[in-house]
Design an enzyme around this catalytic site. Structure first.
Site, mmCIF file in Angstrom:
data_model
loop_
_atom_site.group_PDB
_atom_site.id
_atom_site.type_symbol
_atom_site.label_atom_id
_atom_site.label_comp_id
_atom_site.label_asym_id
_atom_site.label_seq_id
_atom_site.Cartn_x
_atom_site.Cartn_y
_atom_site.Cartn_z
ATOM 1 N N GLY A 179 -37.480 -105.737 48.751
ATOM 2 C CA GLY A 179 -37.724 -105.054 50.018
ATOM 3 C C GLY A 179 -36.584 -104.945 51.015
ATOM 4 O O GLY A 179 -36.730 -104.240 52.014
ATOM 5 N N CYS A 184 -35.045 -98.626 50.609
ATOM 6 C CA CYS A 184 -36.251 -99.172 50.001
ATOM 7 C C CYS A 184 -37.390 -99.116 51.020
ATOM 8 O O CYS A 184 -37.177 -99.403 52.192
ATOM 9 C CB CYS A 184 -35.943 -100.610 49.611
ATOM 10 S SG CYS A 184 -37.367 -101.605 49.348
HETATM 11 P P1 5GP Z 1 -28.737 -101.978 49.587
HETATM 12 O O1 5GP Z 1 -27.435 -102.630 49.211
HETATM 13 O O2 5GP Z 1 -28.645 -100.499 49.626
HETATM 14 O O3 5GP Z 1 -29.338 -102.555 50.835
HETATM 15 O O4 5GP Z 1 -29.778 -102.355 48.427
HETATM 16 C C1 5GP Z 1 -29.572 -101.959 47.106
HETATM 17 C C2 5GP Z 1 -30.749 -102.397 46.255
HETATM 18 O O5 5GP Z 1 -31.978 -101.792 46.696
HETATM 19 C C3 5GP Z 1 -30.660 -101.957 44.814
HETATM 20 O O6 5GP Z 1 -29.735 -102.707 44.071
HETATM 21 C C4 5GP Z 1 -32.099 -102.131 44.347
HETATM 22 O O7 5GP Z 1 -32.405 -103.456 44.008
HETATM 23 C C5 5GP Z 1 -32.885 -101.760 45.596
HETATM 24 N N1 5GP Z 1 -33.451 -100.407 45.490
HETATM 25 C C6 5GP Z 1 -32.817 -99.274 45.117
HETATM 26 N N2 5GP Z 1 -33.664 -98.211 45.154
HETATM 27 C C7 5GP Z 1 -34.851 -98.693 45.548
HETATM 28 C C8 5GP Z 1 -36.130 -98.084 45.757
HETATM 29 O O8 5GP Z 1 -36.337 -96.886 45.625
HETATM 30 N N3 5GP Z 1 -37.135 -98.934 46.134
HETATM 31 C C9 5GP Z 1 -36.936 -100.277 46.290
HETATM 32 N N4 5GP Z 1 -37.977 -101.025 46.631
HETATM 33 N N5 5GP Z 1 -35.727 -100.859 46.141
HETATM 34 C C10 5GP Z 1 -34.708 -100.084 45.762
#
Ligand code: 5GP
Length: 356
Positions: A179, A184
């Protein structure tokens, strides 16, 4: 129903307390780590930051740039076999800094087998949104049996007991985060999640107790957050949003009012589902969103910014090597992170401009 009363923390809830240090300059800080993994018994050396296996960031162009700095890229699971082969032929050394991503469906496994026959990548990242199912645990066991000499990364989980279960099932590295991601919407759609800093601290304790490793995945928005994730006990940190919007990313470039943006979406968003599967099943809610992120040019500058920040964190706490950062960290809980007076002023000025 039960309520856990203890406050759990996010990156925004803490700062790292500085400590007296004998380090002369941040150039003295060594950010590389060397790990030997529990099951595969393989040893890996590099800077343990991973570009996320999202189709925007998990590209071969990204891997090419990141590998020059010994950083990893989790190639997205939709990459084609011929692209892997071309990459391996053109950049034989960079393959060592790539993870092949797979899901838990039969066709995922078949593609993975072909990739691993032809490409010398030591890492397999098994990617599911919810790492709590028995099917997932069984899949880790089966992959471990089939690939005893590959480094298996599995997740995502946020609690110690499930992190332990995945290690015992055969995973070398547990991916932690439900989350917190920039695109996400799981928390919004389901109400499920766990504050990321506490998830890292609690899972790291469990995973390290069993000789495993941990990858913090999601929620970092600045080099300071990357430093906090390592300080909390992460052995690797995975980044999506911080690597988004670069030339090396895949995705549409869009111009709006003279400014360039790139399309970036969550891997379980409606947009991703349509792109890769041609549809969105009606029984599932989209748990990701789409955004236009400002185009940021080549990723090299962002890499140097993150590594520079991390070296500086280490200098502030007297850690000569990244390895020492968590041991030398005391987090302080805070009610404010930044002085935002000028961003507020800009907002006010924009407001005044409009009203005058
Ligand atoms: P960020 O670095 O952008 O904060 O987080 C990246 C991570 O978000 C990814 O490696 C993956 O675990 C998660 N993530 C990517 N796409 C999605 C999505 O559509 N839904 C959810 N719940 N998590 C995502």
């Amino acid at each position: 129903m039960r309520i856990e009363q203890e406050v759990k923390l996010d990156f925004k809830d803490v700062l790292i307390r500085p400590k007296r240090s004998t380090l002369q300059t941040r150039a003295d800080v060594d950010l590389t780590r060397q790990y030997t993994f529990k099951h595969s018994q393989l040893t890996w050396h590099g800077i343990p930051i991973i570009a996320s296996n999202m189709d925007h960031t998990g590209t071969f162009a990204m891997a090419n740039q990141l590998a020059k700095h010994q950083l990893l890229t989790a190639i997205d699971k939709f990459a084609r076999l011929e692209d892997w082969e071309r990459f391996q032929a053109e950049n034989p050394e960079a393959s060592a800094y790539c993870c092949a991503t797979t899901g838990i469906k039969k066709e995922d496994e078949a593609l993975l087998a072909k990739i691993l026959q032809r490409v010398a990548t030591p890492f397999i990242c098994i990617d599911v949104a919810n790492g709590y199912t028995q099917r997932f645990v069984d899949c880790i066991g089966a992959l471990r049996e089939k690939y005893p000499n590959k480094i298996l990364i599995a997740g995502n989980v946020v609690t110690a007991e499930m992190a332990e279960e995945l290690i015992l099932a055969g995973a070398d590295i547990i991916k932690v985060g439900i989350g917190p991601g920039s695109v996400c919407t799981t928390r919004l759609k389901t109400g499920v999640g766990y504050p990321q800093l506490s998830a890292i601290i609690e899972c790291a304790d469990a995973v390290h107790g069993l000789g495993g490793h941990l990858c913090a995945d999601g929620g970092c928005v600045s080099p300071g957050d990357v430093a906090k994730a390592f300080a909390a006990g992460a052995d690797f940190v995975m980044l999506g949003g911080m690597f988004a919007g670069h030339e090396e990313c895949a995705g549409e470039k869009i111009q709006e009012n003279g400014t360039w943006y790139m399309r970036f979406y969550g891997m379980s968003s409606r947009e991703a589902m349509h792109k890769h599967f041609g549809r969105m099943n009606s029984y599932r809610a989209s748990e990701g969103r789409s955004v236009n992120v400002p185009y940021r040019g080549h990723v090299e500058k962002t890499i140097l910014d993150i590594l520079g920040g991390l070296r500086s964190t280490c200098t502030y706490v007297g850690a000569q090597r990244l390895k020492e950062l968590s041991k030398r960290t005391t987090f302080v809980r805070v009610t404010q992170q930044l002085n935002e007076v000028f961003s507020l002023l800009q907002v006010n000025e924009a407001h005044q401009d409009k009203s005058s």
